[in-house]
Scaffold this motif. Structure first.
Motif, PDB file in Angstrom:
ATOM      1  N   LEU A  27       0.814  -1.218   0.000  1.00  4.78           N
ATOM      2  CA  LEU A  27       0.000   0.000   0.000  1.00  4.78           C
ATOM      3  C   LEU A  27       0.849   1.269   0.000  1.00  4.78           C
ATOM      4  CD1 LEU A  27      -3.110  -0.736   2.239  1.00  4.78           C
ATOM      5  CD2 LEU A  27      -2.901  -0.741  -0.243  1.00  4.78           C
ATOM      6  N   LEU A  28       2.109   1.143   0.359  1.00  3.88           N
ATOM      7  CA  LEU A  28       2.981   2.322   0.274  1.00  3.88           C
ATOM      8  C   LEU A  28       3.254   2.678  -1.188  1.00  3.88           C
ATOM      9  CD1 LEU A  28       5.566   1.725   3.147  1.00  3.88           C
ATOM     10  CD2 LEU A  28       3.458   3.073   3.176  1.00  3.88           C
ATOM     11  N   ARG A  31       0.098   4.238  -2.335  1.00  6.57           N
ATOM     12  CA  ARG A  31       0.081   5.606  -1.804  1.00  6.57           C
ATOM     13  C   ARG A  31       0.900   6.552  -2.675  1.00  6.57           C
ATOM     14  NH1 ARG A  31       4.228   6.568   2.906  1.00  6.57           N
ATOM     15  NH2 ARG A  31       5.506   6.131   1.079  1.00  6.57           N
ATOM     16  N   PHE A  35      -1.325   9.399  -4.187  1.00 11.25           N
ATOM     17  CA  PHE A  35      -1.331  10.693  -3.520  1.00 11.25           C
ATOM     18  C   PHE A  35      -0.095  11.535  -3.805  1.00 11.25           C
ATOM     19  CE2 PHE A  35      -3.975   7.994  -0.813  1.00 11.25           C
ATOM     20  CZ  PHE A  35      -5.122   8.755  -0.725  1.00 11.25           C
ATOM     21  N   ALA A  91      -9.588   2.238  -7.424  1.00 17.64           N
ATOM     22  CA  ALA A  91     -10.757   1.960  -6.573  1.00 17.64           C
ATOM     23  C   ALA A  91     -10.360   1.708  -5.121  1.00 17.64           C
ATOM     24  CB  ALA A  91     -11.542   0.774  -7.126  1.00 17.64           C
ATOM     25  N   LEU A  92      -9.072   1.613  -4.866  1.00 14.60           N
ATOM     26  CA  LEU A  92      -8.621   1.462  -3.481  1.00 14.60           C
ATOM     27  C   LEU A  92      -8.591   2.797  -2.740  1.00 14.60           C
ATOM     28  CD1 LEU A  92      -5.731  -1.146  -3.690  1.00 14.60           C
ATOM     29  CD2 LEU A  92      -7.921  -1.367  -2.510  1.00 14.60           C
ATOM     30  N   PRO A  94     -10.822   4.818  -1.492  1.00 16.13           N
ATOM     31  CA  PRO A  94     -11.584   4.923  -0.248  1.00 16.13           C
ATOM     32  C   PRO A  94     -10.959   4.143   0.906  1.00 16.13           C
ATOM     33  CG  PRO A  94     -13.062   4.525  -2.093  1.00 16.13           C
ATOM     34  CD  PRO A  94     -11.663   4.316  -2.608  1.00 16.13           C
ATOM     35  N   VAL A  95     -10.351   3.024   0.596  1.00 18.33           N
ATOM     36  CA  VAL A  95      -9.678   2.249   1.642  1.00 18.33           C
ATOM     37  C   VAL A  95      -8.514   3.054   2.217  1.00 18.33           C
ATOM     38  CG1 VAL A  95      -8.385   0.156   2.173  1.00 18.33           C
ATOM     39  CG2 VAL A  95     -10.302   0.055   0.567  1.00 18.33           C
ATOM     40  N   LEU A  96      -7.680   3.574   1.329  1.00 18.36           N
ATOM     41  CA  LEU A  96      -6.540   4.378   1.779  1.00 18.36           C
ATOM     42  C   LEU A  96      -7.015   5.591   2.569  1.00 18.36           C
ATOM     43  CD1 LEU A  96      -3.384   4.041   0.572  1.00 18.36           C
ATOM     44  CD2 LEU A  96      -5.189   2.561  -0.254  1.00 18.36           C
ATOM     45  N   GLU A  98      -9.768   6.033   4.298  1.00 17.94           N
ATOM     46  CA  GLU A  98     -10.238   5.695   5.649  1.00 17.94           C
ATOM     47  C   GLU A  98      -9.068   5.345   6.565  1.00 17.94           C
ATOM     48  OE1 GLU A  98     -13.072   6.302   6.800  1.00 17.94           O
ATOM     49  OE2 GLU A  98     -14.235   6.608   4.972  1.00 17.94           O
ATOM     50  N   MET A  99      -8.041   4.772   6.001  1.00 14.46           N
ATOM     51  CA  MET A  99      -6.852   4.495   6.806  1.00 14.46           C
ATOM     52  C   MET A  99      -6.199   5.803   7.259  1.00 14.46           C
ATOM     53  SD  MET A  99      -5.216   1.255   4.704  1.00 14.46           S
ATOM     54  CE  MET A  99      -3.645   1.326   5.567  1.00 14.46           C
ATOM     55  N   ILE A 100      -6.130   6.757   6.355  1.00 14.25           N
ATOM     56  CA  ILE A 100      -5.557   8.062   6.687  1.00 14.25           C
ATOM     57  C   ILE A 100      -6.364   8.718   7.803  1.00 14.25           C
ATOM     58  CG2 ILE A 100      -5.200  10.404   5.821  1.00 14.25           C
ATOM     59  CD1 ILE A 100      -4.680   9.070   3.033  1.00 14.25           C
ATOM     60  N   TRP A 102      -8.341   7.304   9.984  1.00 11.86           N
ATOM     61  CA  TRP A 102      -8.191   6.572  11.239  1.00 11.86           C
ATOM     62  C   TRP A 102      -6.876   6.952  11.914  1.00 11.86           C
ATOM     63  CZ3 TRP A 102      -4.662   3.039  13.193  1.00 11.86           C
ATOM     64  CH2 TRP A 102      -5.055   2.400  14.392  1.00 11.86           C
ATOM     65  N   SER A 103      -5.796   6.957  11.143  1.00  8.62           N
ATOM     66  CA  SER A 103      -4.489   7.293  11.716  1.00  8.62           C
ATOM     67  C   SER A 103      -4.481   8.716  12.259  1.00  8.62           C
ATOM     68  CB  SER A 103      -3.385   7.139  10.662  1.00  8.62           C
ATOM     69  OG  SER A 103      -3.237   5.791  10.297  1.00  8.62           O
ATOM     70  N   PHE A 116      -1.569  14.809   3.089  1.00 10.65           N
ATOM     71  CA  PHE A 116      -2.945  14.558   2.664  1.00 10.65           C
ATOM     72  C   PHE A 116      -3.964  14.530   3.792  1.00 10.65           C
ATOM     73  CE2 PHE A 116      -0.975  10.742   3.722  1.00 10.65           C
ATOM     74  CZ  PHE A 116      -0.216  10.193   2.699  1.00 10.65           C
TER      75      PHE A 116
ATOM     76  N   PRO B  13       0.705   8.687   7.779  1.00 12.75           N
ATOM     77  CA  PRO B  13      -0.483   8.009   8.312  1.00 12.75           C
ATOM     78  C   PRO B  13      -0.749   6.651   7.666  1.00 12.75           C
ATOM     79  CG  PRO B  13      -1.095   9.953   7.027  1.00 12.75           C
ATOM     80  CD  PRO B  13       0.389   9.999   7.205  1.00 12.75           C
ATOM     81  N   ILE B  14      -0.468   6.503   6.405  1.00 14.98           N
ATOM     82  CA  ILE B  14      -0.635   5.192   5.756  1.00 14.98           C
ATOM     83  C   ILE B  14       0.365   4.211   6.349  1.00 14.98           C
ATOM     84  CG2 ILE B  14      -0.469   3.894   3.601  1.00 14.98           C
ATOM     85  CD1 ILE B  14      -2.724   5.670   3.317  1.00 14.98           C
ATOM     86  N   TYR B  16       1.769   4.397   9.197  1.00 14.13           N
ATOM     87  CA  TYR B  16       1.379   4.123  10.584  1.00 14.13           C
ATOM     88  C   TYR B  16       0.310   3.036  10.655  1.00 14.13           C
ATOM     89  CZ  TYR B  16      -0.648   4.740  15.219  1.00 14.13           C
ATOM     90  OH  TYR B  16      -1.117   4.521  16.479  1.00 14.13           O
ATOM     91  N   LEU B  18      -0.300   0.760   8.524  1.00 12.56           N
ATOM     92  CA  LEU B  18       0.301  -0.518   8.145  1.00 12.56           C
ATOM     93  C   LEU B  18       1.149  -1.085   9.273  1.00 12.56           C
ATOM     94  CD1 LEU B  18       1.293   0.322   4.461  1.00 12.56           C
ATOM     95  CD2 LEU B  18      -0.578  -1.150   5.242  1.00 12.56           C
ATOM     96  N   VAL B  95     -12.694   1.391   7.526  1.00  6.70           N
ATOM     97  CA  VAL B  95     -11.604   0.786   6.749  1.00  6.70           C
ATOM     98  C   VAL B  95     -12.005  -0.614   6.289  1.00  6.70           C
ATOM     99  CG1 VAL B  95      -9.206  -0.001   6.788  1.00  6.70           C
ATOM    100  CG2 VAL B  95      -9.847   2.110   7.993  1.00  6.70           C
ATOM    101  N   GLU B  98     -14.741  -0.479   3.576  1.00 10.12           N
ATOM    102  CA  GLU B  98     -14.260  -0.151   2.231  1.00 10.12           C
ATOM    103  C   GLU B  98     -13.489  -1.312   1.616  1.00 10.12           C
ATOM    104  OE1 GLU B  98     -15.247   2.242   0.482  1.00 10.12           O
ATOM    105  OE2 GLU B  98     -16.180   3.502   2.001  1.00 10.12           O
ATOM    106  N   TRP B 102     -14.558  -3.019  -1.833  1.00 10.13           N
ATOM    107  CA  TRP B 102     -13.577  -3.163  -2.924  1.00 10.13           C
ATOM    108  C   TRP B 102     -13.517  -4.614  -3.392  1.00 10.13           C
ATOM    109  CZ3 TRP B 102      -9.056  -5.954  -3.647  1.00 10.13           C
ATOM    110  CH2 TRP B 102      -8.304  -5.596  -4.765  1.00 10.13           C
ATOM    111  N   HIS B 106     -14.479  -6.299  -7.086  1.00  9.59           N
ATOM    112  CA  HIS B 106     -13.410  -6.762  -7.973  1.00  9.59           C
ATOM    113  C   HIS B 106     -13.157  -8.257  -7.906  1.00  9.59           C
ATOM    114  CE1 HIS B 106     -12.283  -2.672  -9.068  1.00  9.59           C
ATOM    115  NE2 HIS B 106     -12.583  -2.361  -7.827  1.00  9.59           N
TER     116      HIS B 106
END
Lengths: 143, 143
Positions: A27-28, A31, A35, A91-92, A94-96, A98-100, A102-103, A116, B13-14, B16, B18, B95, B98, B102, B106
């Motif tokens: 996911l990095l 990211r 972003f 399409a990921l 929204p997942v990213l 929500e993670m942002i 949350w953090s 971001f 934050p991403i 974090y 993870l 999270v 989503e 997803w 998919h």
DNA sequence: CTGTATCCTTAGGGATACTG
DNA sequence: CAGTATCCCTAAGGATACAG
């Protein structure tokens, strides 16, 4: 060349998502693409988490195999490769996002991030739009 | 006793997120707590992904150390332990949601899942409410 | 610059026996 | 039942040298 193996544990959607991107690195890369506007191998390698080159190559191959990114030779520079998110990868967002959020809510250091978090907090919908717009721009420019 | 080490790579934050739950098992435990109403060690161990007992113990300890879950002796049965999501853990619901959406979009196998995909697709807001309501119910019953 | 390849160490984790 | 403790193997991944 890294041999890619895509496993699947169960039919569960959470489990499936984890099989695709449930690790500390995948996911990095997403990211950076989503972003930070990064598109090239060297740009991913520069990120402050300092991903090892073999790990980066492995994740790029897996992401391509999963259909989350594409890999093309840069038409403007034949020695360059350009990675881009597919619709499936995009399409990921929204997942990213929500993670942002949350953090940012649970970790002061994340909350202080300027890249971001602020935009995510203030207008989630607009950020999501801007991501897909930017991606479309990249694609039309690249094609 | 599993020695717990919580690492942090960068301020991002991403990254974090993870560091906290970026692996193949942690979110499955959260899933069981959040969507399947499981609360006990043996229930987690029964899940179809077949987590090994040492891995389960490690993840439960890490989740507790991160403040995502609590661990208490069951007042109705002193030999039982009960795990529950904290507010911080509960806040992961969007999270997970989503991720479910997803996967459902998919992956055909995920889309066919009956446990939470249908409800997630049809009314995301209501599902989120029902999760926190259920959690409150569990807490007041346990206290 | 974009990767590959190799070396080597550590972490992840499956199996299973065991304890309170 | 709720864990702990080993044993042992494999996968993950850091470092770095090398190739197109």
């Amino acid at each position: 060349m890294a041999k890619i193996k895509l496993t699947r544990r169960t039919h569960c959607p959470i489990s499936y998502a984890l099989d695709v991107f449930g690790d500390k690195w995948t996911l990095l890369v997403i990211r950076d693409l989503m972003f930070k506007g990064k598109r090239r191998y060297g740009e991913f390698a520069e990120s402050e988490e300092k991903i090892a080159t073999n790990v980066l190559a492995d994740r790029l191959a897996k992401l391509e195999a999963e259909g989350l990114i594409t890999r093309h030779v840069d038409p403007e520079n034949a020695r360059q490769r350009v990675y881009e998110l597919t619709e499936r990868g995009l399409a990921l967002a929204p997942v990213l996002l929500e993670m942002i959020l949350w953090s940012a809510k649970h970790d002061p250091e994340s909350a202080a991030d300027k890249t971001f978090v602020r935009e995510a907090q203030h207008n989630r919908a607009r950020l999501l739009r801007s991501i897909s717009t930017a991606a479309r721009g990249r694609r039309s420019k690249g094609a």
